[in-house]
Design an enzyme around this catalytic site. Structure first.
Site, PDB file in Angstrom:
ATOM      1  CG  HIS A  55      -1.599   1.291   1.503  1.00 47.31           C
ATOM      2  ND1 HIS A  55      -2.652   1.757   0.762  1.00 47.31           N
ATOM      3  CD2 HIS A  55      -1.355   2.246   2.444  1.00 47.31           C
ATOM      4  CE1 HIS A  55      -3.033   2.936   1.233  1.00 47.31           C
ATOM      5  NE2 HIS A  55      -2.255   3.260   2.259  1.00 47.31           N
ATOM      6  CG  ASP A 105       5.880  17.649 -26.731  1.00 48.64           C
ATOM      7  OD1 ASP A 105       6.164  17.195 -25.612  1.00 48.64           O
ATOM      8  OD2 ASP A 105       5.146  17.045 -27.539  1.00 48.64           O
ATOM      9  CD1 TRP A 142       6.602   3.186   3.973  1.00 49.53           C
ATOM     10  CD2 TRP A 142       7.805   3.948   2.261  1.00 49.53           C
ATOM     11  NE1 TRP A 142       7.019   4.456   4.285  1.00 49.53           N
ATOM     12  CE2 TRP A 142       7.762   4.948   3.245  1.00 49.53           C
ATOM     13  CE3 TRP A 142       8.516   4.210   1.080  1.00 49.53           C
ATOM     14  CZ2 TRP A 142       8.395   6.182   3.101  1.00 49.53           C
ATOM     15  CZ3 TRP A 142       9.148   5.438   0.945  1.00 49.53           C
ATOM     16  CH2 TRP A 142       9.085   6.406   1.946  1.00 49.53           C
ATOM     17  CB  SER A 173      10.511   6.091 -14.567  1.00 48.36           C
ATOM     18  OG  SER A 173       9.406   6.936 -14.705  1.00 48.36           O
ATOM     19  CB  SER A 174      11.771   9.558 -10.730  1.00 48.57           C
ATOM     20  OG  SER A 174      10.618   8.941 -10.298  1.00 48.57           O
ATOM     21  CG  HIS A 188      12.406  14.821   5.344  1.00 49.06           C
ATOM     22  ND1 HIS A 188      11.373  14.435   6.155  1.00 49.06           N
ATOM     23  CD2 HIS A 188      12.202  16.122   5.090  1.00 49.06           C
ATOM     24  CE1 HIS A 188      10.594  15.463   6.393  1.00 49.06           C
ATOM     25  NE2 HIS A 188      11.068  16.500   5.767  1.00 49.06           N
ATOM     26  CD  GLU A 200       9.548  10.165  -2.886  1.00 48.46           C
ATOM     27  OE1 GLU A 200      10.475  10.540  -3.629  1.00 48.46           O
ATOM     28  OE2 GLU A 200       8.448   9.765  -3.315  1.00 48.46           O
ATOM     29  CE1 TYR A 221       8.469  19.570   3.323  1.00 49.57           C
ATOM     30  CE2 TYR A 221      10.371  18.176   3.740  1.00 49.57           C
ATOM     31  CZ  TYR A 221       9.346  18.984   4.201  1.00 49.57           C
ATOM     32  OH  TYR A 221       9.190  19.187   5.539  1.00 49.57           O
ATOM     33  CB  SER A 252       0.204  28.427  -5.648  1.00 50.72           C
ATOM     34  OG  SER A 252       0.720  28.036  -4.409  1.00 50.72           O
ATOM     35  CG  HIS A 278      12.730  14.435  11.116  1.00 51.19           C
ATOM     36  ND1 HIS A 278      12.619  15.654  10.506  1.00 51.19           N
ATOM     37  CD2 HIS A 278      12.105  13.572  10.282  1.00 51.19           C
ATOM     38  CE1 HIS A 278      11.954  15.537   9.373  1.00 51.19           C
ATOM     39  NE2 HIS A 278      11.633  14.288   9.222  1.00 51.19           N
ATOM     40  CG  HIS A 279      12.076  10.280   8.668  1.00 47.52           C
ATOM     41  ND1 HIS A 279      10.728  10.161   8.433  1.00 47.52           N
ATOM     42  CD2 HIS A 279      12.479  11.373   7.983  1.00 47.52           C
ATOM     43  CE1 HIS A 279      10.341  11.136   7.625  1.00 47.52           C
ATOM     44  NE2 HIS A 279      11.376  11.890   7.342  1.00 47.52           N
ATOM     45  CB  THR A 281       5.420  25.047   5.957  1.00 49.19           C
ATOM     46  OG1 THR A 281       6.577  24.283   5.630  1.00 49.19           O
ATOM     47  CG2 THR A 281       4.195  24.289   5.514  1.00 49.19           C
ATOM     48  CE  LYS A 325       5.700  26.837  -0.670  1.00 52.63           C
ATOM     49  NZ  LYS A 325       5.082  27.386  -1.878  1.00 52.63           N
ATOM     50  NE  ARG A 343       3.973   3.094  10.762  1.00 47.89           N
ATOM     51  CZ  ARG A 343       4.811   3.763   9.945  1.00 47.89           C
ATOM     52  NH1 ARG A 343       5.800   4.482  10.445  1.00 47.89           N
ATOM     53  NH2 ARG A 343       4.651   3.720   8.648  1.00 47.89           N
TER      54      ARG A 343
END
Lengths: 524, 34
Positions: free
Chosen positions: A76, A105, A141, A168-169, A252, A254, A256, A267, A301-302, A327, A330, A449
């Site tokens: 998931h 293009d 994951w 691909s990315s 991390h 990722e 963002y 926006s 921090h993870h 943030t 924003k 979890r």
């Protein structure tokens, strides 16, 4: 656009049917394919989520066995991140970036085709691993060793899929950066670019900087698994914690990568429906860049709980809290844009406003988790699950919905069904909150979890969450119906579509012709 | 049709970005080996 109309517009015979889509180099076709791919994957990974919630409806084991439960949570996560949110935003980029900057293009159309077609291959590897002996990956994951070194062949297949998706990315990002830097219409200075283009430019840089790091990490996992190396194997002198550092150096930024394009979409939408220019354009650009830069110095921090010097904990704690500043800029700017605006509340605006409110809740719970002593209590509890679902569901996914409702008339030439759109919005926003808000309480009460069974004391909030999940899950069928209905027909959309919309994409007819801006528009 | 100067600029941008990506990949592996 029909195959025949497309061939006529081209002025020469052109492949039709499946070959057209397989060989297309058109940014609009490729954008459509990315979005359809993301939608299919959304339903696949959403079904997994509902299975997870069905199992968690009551304590004990009812629906799935524990190992399959772990496979579901892992897949998931992997699919929602790599198969839904990232491809959906890339689909938006493909459709909108050339239209917004006045380019004909993307810079490298053939590479663009390849970037997309790698994804279904990776998805087949990932989904196919469910049918291998031992089932799909079940180690989470985040792919942490030692579990990820010990699993069966599906783990190798997942590593290959991650490599392919990373490739691909990277190719997609090279294309997007090159397009934005080199193919803007005359007069489209960098500081005149729509915010969506800016956020994608910065996101693409993040991808270029982090995807190779993830590729390096999973390559080391692969060699640990198959070629006798001990990068992460403590028994051979390796260090499993090193994987966590490398992974989160990718992981991390990722986060963002998954949210900056969402900021861009919001926006675009809020100024349109507030009928006012975006408040603080330049500060939005600088805030986005600041968030991107800060995202590289907060990764640990993870993993506060693995143990690290107090100085390191303090550094990562304060640098993480620092992200709240740009943030906050924003969120302030979005609210200030709405302030005294002539607002109307069509479905894209509803999703955008829900985003501003609910993403902020996710941001605040992020600040709670940023505090090292609190995190050591809350890590691996449902509080974390609540936090990142507020950020990713009401953050990323809601803006994907907002963006689709916003640009669907431009893409299909038909207005979507506003009543159904609003129904989808309200069921989603109510269902989402019923699902994820109780998870804060579960986490604070200590529910871990990634478990299929739990203590009786957690039953009530889990039942509420499951009811919410089914409301949220099934309401996505309304979204599917709205999209299909708009593709098949409906009220004709004008080229302007929305009264307050500004930008080059609204100067072309709806649906946008197959080829646009072959002669670059000139901006004043 | 893109003019040759833009075309060259596009290729140069892409090569630089690809080199950065490859460099980071190799540097990660090097970091693991050290």
């Amino acid at each position: 656009m029909s195959d025949a109309a497309h061939a006529i517009e081209h002025g020469h015979p052109h492949p039709t049917g499946f070959t057209r889509w397989l060989t297309t180099t058109n940014h609009k076709d490729i954008g459509t394919m990315y979005l359809i791919f993301a939608l299919v994957m959304l339903f696949a990974a959403g079904t997994m989520a509902l299975l997870i919630r069905a199992e968690l409806f009551q304590p004990g084991l009812q629906v799935v066995n524990p190992d399959f439960f772990n496979q579901l949570t892992t897949m998931h996560g992997l699919i929602m991140i790599f198969g839904v949110v990232m491809p959906a935003f890339t689909g938006f980029a493909n459709w909108q970036v050339p239209l917004m900057i006045g380019a004909p293009d993307m810079a490298f159309p053939r590479m663009n085709n390849w970037s997309f077609w790698l994804l279904p291959v990776a998805a087949i590897f990932l989904m196919g691993s469910f049918f291998l002996p031992g089932g799909a990956v079940a180690g989470g994951w985040t792919m942490y060793p030692p579990l990820f070194i010990q699993g069966g062949m599906s783990y190798d297949l997942t590593i290959l899929a991650v490599h392919i998706m990373g490739l691909s990315s990277i190719m997609g990002s090279i294309n997007i950066i090159t397009t934005i830097l080199n193919m803007r219409a005359p007069g489209m200075d960098m500081m005149k670019m729509p915010l969506f283009v800016w956020t994608w430019l910065i996101t693409a840089y993040l991808l270029i900087a982090t995807m190779p790091v993830l590729a390096g990490a999973v390559t080391m996992l692969l060699t640990d698994r198959n070629f006798g190396t001990h990068f992460f194997n403590a028994a051979g002198g390796g260090d499993p914690v090193m994987f966590q550092h490398i992974f989160w150096f990718f992981g991390h930024p990722e986060v963002y990568i998954l949210i900056l394009p969402a900021f861009g979409i919001v926006s675009q939408i809020i100024p349109t429906f507030a009928r006012k220019p975006l408040f603080g354009y330049a500060s939005m650009v600088y805030a986005t860049a600041s968030i991107a830069i800060l995202s590289f110095i907060v990764w640990a921090h993870h993993m506060f709980a693995v143990g690290m010097p107090v100085t390191a904990q303090l550094f990562f704690m304060f640098s993480t809290m620092l992200i709240a500043v740009p943030t906050g800029v924003k969120v302030f700017n979005w609210v200030a844009t709405m302030w005294k605006g002539s607002m109307t509340f069509e479905t894209p605006m509803l999703f955008a406003i829900a985003f501003v409110c609910l993403f902020t809740i996710g941001g605040f719970s992020g600040l709670v988790l940023a505090m090292a002593p609190v995190d050591i209590q809350l890590q691996d509890t449902y509080y974390v699950v609540a936090h990142f679902h507020y950020v990713l569901v009401s953050g990323a996914l809601f803006t994907i919905f907002a963006g689709i409702y916003y640009w669907l008339p431009k893409w299909t030439g038909h207005m979507y069904d506003e009543k159904l759109g609003k129904l989808h919005f309200w069921l989603s926003v109510i269902g989402m909150n019923i699902t994820f808000f109780p998870m804060h309480f579960l986490g604070l009460a200590g529910m871990p979890r990634r478990i299929p069974d739990y203590a009786l004391q957690f039953a009530d909030f889990n039942q509420i969450a499951t009811v919410g999940a089914f409301i949220f899950g099934f309401s996505q069928l309304i979204f599917l119906a709205v999209v299909l209905k708009a593709i098949r027909g409906g009220v004709k959309a004008t080229s302007q579509v929305w009264e307050g919309a500004q930008g080059l994409e609204w100067t072309v007819p709806s649906p946008a012709p197959y080829h646009t801006f072959e002669t670059a528009p000139v901006l004043r | 049709m893109t003019d040759p100067a833009t075309s060259a600029r596009k290729v140069r941008t892409a090569i630089i970005l690809a080199a950065i990506a490859l460099g980071l990949f190799l540097y990660t592996l090097y970091g693991g080996l050290r």
